[in-house]
Design a protein around this motif. Structure first.
Motif, PDB file in Angstrom:
ATOM      1  N   THR A   1     -47.939  12.636 -44.321  1.00  0.00           N
ATOM      2  CA  THR A   1     -48.124  13.948 -43.713  1.00  0.00           C
ATOM      3  C   THR A   1     -48.328  13.779 -42.207  1.00  0.00           C
ATOM      4  N   PRO A   2     -48.166  14.857 -41.446  1.00  0.00           N
ATOM      5  CA  PRO A   2     -48.409  14.759 -40.003  1.00  0.00           C
ATOM      6  C   PRO A   2     -49.818  14.238 -39.725  1.00  0.00           C
ATOM      7  N   GLY A   3     -49.937  13.367 -38.774  1.00  0.00           N
ATOM      8  CA  GLY A   3     -51.237  12.784 -38.471  1.00  0.00           C
ATOM      9  C   GLY A   3     -51.526  11.525 -39.256  1.00  0.00           C
ATOM     10  N   GLY A   4     -50.557  11.041 -40.027  1.00  0.00           N
ATOM     11  CA  GLY A   4     -50.735   9.782 -40.737  1.00  0.00           C
ATOM     12  C   GLY A   4     -51.432   9.877 -42.068  1.00  0.00           C
ATOM     13  N   GLY A   5     -51.486  11.058 -42.664  1.00  0.00           N
ATOM     14  CA  GLY A   5     -52.121  11.210 -43.963  1.00  0.00           C
ATOM     15  C   GLY A   5     -51.201  10.829 -45.112  1.00  0.00           C
ATOM     16  N   LEU A   6     -51.793  10.758 -46.307  1.00  0.00           N
ATOM     17  CA  LEU A   6     -51.050  10.541 -47.544  1.00  0.00           C
ATOM     18  C   LEU A   6     -51.363  11.688 -48.496  1.00  0.00           C
ATOM     19  N   ALA A   7     -50.324  12.202 -49.138  1.00  0.00           N
ATOM     20  CA  ALA A   7     -50.519  13.292 -50.094  1.00  0.00           C
ATOM     21  C   ALA A   7     -49.504  13.123 -51.212  1.00  0.00           C
ATOM     22  N   TRP A   8     -49.757  13.822 -52.308  1.00  0.00           N
ATOM     23  CA  TRP A   8     -48.909  13.683 -53.478  1.00  0.00           C
ATOM     24  C   TRP A   8     -48.451  15.045 -53.989  1.00  0.00           C
ATOM     25  N   THR A   9     -47.279  15.038 -54.596  1.00  0.00           N
ATOM     26  CA  THR A   9     -46.842  16.126 -55.452  1.00  0.00           C
ATOM     27  C   THR A   9     -47.334  15.824 -56.865  1.00  0.00           C
ATOM     28  N   THR A  10     -47.075  16.741 -57.804  1.00  0.00           N
ATOM     29  CA  THR A  10     -47.486  16.490 -59.182  1.00  0.00           C
ATOM     30  C   THR A  10     -46.595  15.439 -59.830  1.00  0.00           C
ATOM     31  N   ARG A  11     -45.293  15.556 -59.613  1.00  0.00           N
ATOM     32  CA  ARG A  11     -44.284  14.628 -60.130  1.00  0.00           C
ATOM     33  C   ARG A  11     -43.381  14.197 -58.981  1.00  0.00           C
ATOM     34  N   PRO A  12     -42.753  13.050 -59.077  1.00  0.00           N
ATOM     35  CA  PRO A  12     -41.913  12.588 -57.958  1.00  0.00           C
ATOM     36  C   PRO A  12     -40.806  13.552 -57.571  1.00  0.00           C
ATOM     37  N   SER A  13     -40.281  14.318 -58.529  1.00  0.00           N
ATOM     38  CA  SER A  13     -39.171  15.218 -58.216  1.00  0.00           C
ATOM     39  C   SER A  13     -39.614  16.526 -57.572  1.00  0.00           C
ATOM     40  N   ASP A  14     -40.914  16.785 -57.509  1.00  0.00           N
ATOM     41  CA  ASP A  14     -41.409  18.035 -56.934  1.00  0.00           C
ATOM     42  C   ASP A  14     -41.324  18.001 -55.406  1.00  0.00           C
ATOM     43  N   ASP A  15     -41.238  19.191 -54.829  1.00  0.00           N
ATOM     44  CA  ASP A  15     -41.199  19.308 -53.369  1.00  0.00           C
ATOM     45  C   ASP A  15     -42.554  19.674 -52.775  1.00  0.00           C
ATOM     46  N   GLU A  16     -43.340  20.459 -53.488  1.00  0.00           N
ATOM     47  CA  GLU A  16     -44.582  21.002 -52.926  1.00  0.00           C
ATOM     48  C   GLU A  16     -45.750  20.042 -53.124  1.00  0.00           C
ATOM     49  N   LEU A  17     -46.463  19.756 -52.051  1.00  0.00           N
ATOM     50  CA  LEU A  17     -47.647  18.908 -52.139  1.00  0.00           C
ATOM     51  C   LEU A  17     -48.735  19.620 -52.935  1.00  0.00           C
ATOM     52  N   ASN A  18     -49.505  18.847 -53.693  1.00  0.00           N
ATOM     53  CA  ASN A  18     -50.528  19.378 -54.577  1.00  0.00           C
ATOM     54  C   ASN A  18     -51.876  18.764 -54.197  1.00  0.00           C
ATOM     55  N   PRO A  19     -52.815  19.556 -53.643  1.00  0.00           N
ATOM     56  CA  PRO A  19     -54.096  18.977 -53.228  1.00  0.00           C
ATOM     57  C   PRO A  19     -55.164  18.935 -54.327  1.00  0.00           C
ATOM     58  N   MET A  20     -54.863  19.366 -55.539  1.00  0.00           N
ATOM     59  CA  MET A  20     -55.886  19.629 -56.548  1.00  0.00           C
ATOM     60  C   MET A  20     -56.520  18.368 -57.130  1.00  0.00           C
ATOM     61  N   LEU A  21     -57.752  18.538 -57.616  1.00  0.00           N
ATOM     62  CA  LEU A  21     -58.446  17.494 -58.363  1.00  0.00           C
ATOM     63  C   LEU A  21     -57.745  17.234 -59.687  1.00  0.00           C
ATOM     64  N   TYR A  22     -57.229  18.264 -60.328  1.00  0.00           N
ATOM     65  CA  TYR A  22     -56.646  18.138 -61.656  1.00  0.00           C
ATOM     66  C   TYR A  22     -55.371  17.301 -61.646  1.00  0.00           C
ATOM     67  N   SER A  23     -54.492  17.568 -60.716  1.00  0.00           N
ATOM     68  CA  SER A  23     -53.165  16.965 -60.806  1.00  0.00           C
ATOM     69  C   SER A  23     -52.575  16.556 -59.472  1.00  0.00           C
ATOM     70  N   GLY A  24     -53.400  16.468 -58.426  1.00  0.00           N
ATOM     71  CA  GLY A  24     -52.868  16.191 -57.105  1.00  0.00           C
ATOM     72  C   GLY A  24     -53.703  15.216 -56.297  1.00  0.00           C
ATOM     73  N   THR A  25     -53.661  15.371 -54.984  1.00  0.00           N
ATOM     74  CA  THR A  25     -54.239  14.394 -54.063  1.00  0.00           C
ATOM     75  C   THR A  25     -55.727  14.175 -54.286  1.00  0.00           C
ATOM     76  N   ALA A  26     -56.504  15.238 -54.475  1.00  0.00           N
ATOM     77  CA  ALA A  26     -57.948  15.072 -54.660  1.00  0.00           C
ATOM     78  C   ALA A  26     -58.267  14.223 -55.877  1.00  0.00           C
ATOM     79  N   GLY A  27     -57.471  14.354 -56.940  1.00  0.00           N
ATOM     80  CA  GLY A  27     -57.712  13.558 -58.137  1.00  0.00           C
ATOM     81  C   GLY A  27     -57.192  12.139 -58.046  1.00  0.00           C
ATOM     82  N   ASN A  28     -56.328  11.861 -57.067  1.00  0.00           N
ATOM     83  CA  ASN A  28     -55.809  10.500 -56.895  1.00  0.00           C
ATOM     84  C   ASN A  28     -56.738   9.629 -56.059  1.00  0.00           C
ATOM     85  N   ILE A  29     -57.511  10.245 -55.185  1.00  0.00           N
ATOM     86  CA  ILE A  29     -58.413   9.475 -54.327  1.00  0.00           C
ATOM     87  C   ILE A  29     -59.448   8.690 -55.136  1.00  0.00           C
TER      88      ILE A  29
END
Length: 435
Positions: free
Chosen positions: A32-60
């Motif tokens: 992401t801009p500024g050197g961050g890392l973020a995830w989508t739910t699945r590799p084929s998705d386009d939209e970043l997902n910040p959620m604890l359940y299925s996205g970046t917050a839960g991957n940390i």
């Protein structure tokens, strides 16, 4: 007590799968801009997902787990970069809940501040909780009214993120919205739905967790008493006693065309029910809750899982609905029994944990990119689903539990680097009070 010598090679193989799983997870991140890392739910998705359940917050959390487990600062660096992207996402989402919104993001950001000394993450956590507070309408935050998407989770997350006043504000509405039942109380999980759900993810027991933890932490006996009334309603619905414990998903059945009436995992089954009973055991010191957790365990271990006995019975590897969530409970039980110095039973718990870990290793898809897991939807063609990255259904949740299994197998610490909000920390079992 350590694991038997004969399992040492298998444990090494489990650890290798975790490193492959982490490699695939980190490799699937988006910059992401500024050197961050973020995830989508699945590799084929386009939209970043910040959620604890299925996205970046839960991957940390799994990155923090790997940092502690391997003593490798590259995982801490990845966690900090993910925290940077998570902080940037705080203002731009609609939800405020624990699993699907700002509260879960705030909890993870607070952890990054405390564990890795990142003041920007701490400031973002404060900002997130301030936004959550500002969006409260006096009763709720939205349509959902339970642990994952509603008040109970917001109360629990706020408490653990250091805001007990917001926690109490979130759970007090349950006092006036509880619906009496013959054995206790329950609540609607969302507006306009007749069915009443019973388990931890969207039902009564999830609300019980929020009430009990917030009530115990803030000295609010009325909240704890209401939690016990909610638990009593669910206990009265058991269909598997006296040795087991099994309660239907909902009454009347919610979405009977797509939802199984009986499940066995964390979300809607005895693997999750047992976590609630462990919490109530710790809060009340009443041995009846230990007995109920044991009955849940009996049902789980006699259900046939992780074998896929029929289409739809056990088709998920993940932490929410599948094998990794049961592995979390198996390791909790083994660790607690080990601390108590019990003979015989700890090995039984460990043996079942080995079955679960072996199943996860066997089902992993492994290639040059690493390891990941595909869940199954038997009603779809093809039935193998695209692998997910997050906590609920993907690598983050599975690898986190496998890392802990490896550590326990070698006689190590049962504690997680990040304690999941609705999973009680391992401690010695309560002993019965003398009469």
């Amino acid at each position: 007590m350590t694991a038997p010598e004969a399992t040492a090679v298998a444990v090494d193989e489990v650890e290798k799968v975790t490193t492959d799983g982490l490699r695939w997870l980190i490799g699937a991140a988006r910059e992401t801009p500024g050197g961050g890392l973020a995830w989508t739910t699945r590799p084929s998705d386009d939209e970043l997902n910040p959620m604890l359940y299925s996205g970046t917050a839960g991957n940390i959390p799994v990155l923090l787990e790997a940092w502690r487990h391997f003593d490798d600062d590259s995982y801490a660096d990845a966690a900090l970069r993910a925290g940077r992207a998570l902080a940037d996402a705080v203002d731009g989402i609609d939800g405020d809940s624990l699993y699907f919104g700002r509260t879960g993001m705030a909890l993870v950001l607070r952890t990054l501040h405390e564990e890795l000394g990142d003041p920007a993450a701490g400031a973002a956590a404060d900002r997130a909780l301030d936004l959550v507070r500002s969006r409260f309408d006096g009763t709720r935050w939205g349509e959902l009214f339970e642990l994952m998407g509603g008040n109970a989770g917001i109360g629990l997350g706020a408490l653990l993120a250091g805001d007990p006043d917001l926690a109490v504000l979130a759970v007090e509405p349950y006092l006036r919205t509880a619906e009496p039942t013959p054995a206790g109380v329950h609540w609607p999980h969302r507006t306009g739905v007749e069915a009443r759900l019973h388990h931890i993810s969207h039902g009564t027991l999830g609300i019980v967790v929020g009430l009990a933890r917030v009530g115990a932490a803030t000295g609010r006996a009325d909240l704890v008493d209401l939690a016990l009334a909610g638990a009593a309603d669910v206990v009265a619905r058991d269909e598997a006693g006296p040795e087991g414990f099994l309660v239907r998903h909902s009454t009347p059945q919610y979405r009977p065309d797509v939802v199984e009436p009986l499940s066995y995992g964390w979300c809607h089954g005895p693997a999750g029910d047992a976590q609630v009973f462990r919490l109530l055991r710790d809060i009340t010191a009443d041995p009846a809750w230990s007995a109920l957790a044991d009955r849940c365990w009996h049902t789980v271990t006699h259900s046939g899982l992780p074998e896929r006995l029929r289409p739809g019975f056990w088709d998920n590897n993940g932490r929410c609905c599948g094998t990794a969530g049961v592995l979390a409970l198996a390791c909790d039980r083994f660790a607690e029994q080990r601390e108590q110095g019990e003979q015989g039973e700890p090995q039984d718990s460990y043996d079942f944990a080995c079955v679960l870990a072996t199943d996860l290793v066997t089902r992993a898809i492994r290639d040059g990119d690493g390891a990941r897991w595909s869940n199954v939807e038997h009603r779809a063609t093809p039935s193998d689903l695209e692998p997910c990255m997050g906590w609920a259904m993907g690598n983050a949740g599975i690898v986190r539990e496998l890392l802990r299994f490896v550590r326990l197998s070698r006689g190590g610490d049962a504690r997680y680097a990040f304690a999941w909000p609705d999973q009680p920390q391992v401690r010695a079992r309560a002993t019965p009070r003398s009469s």
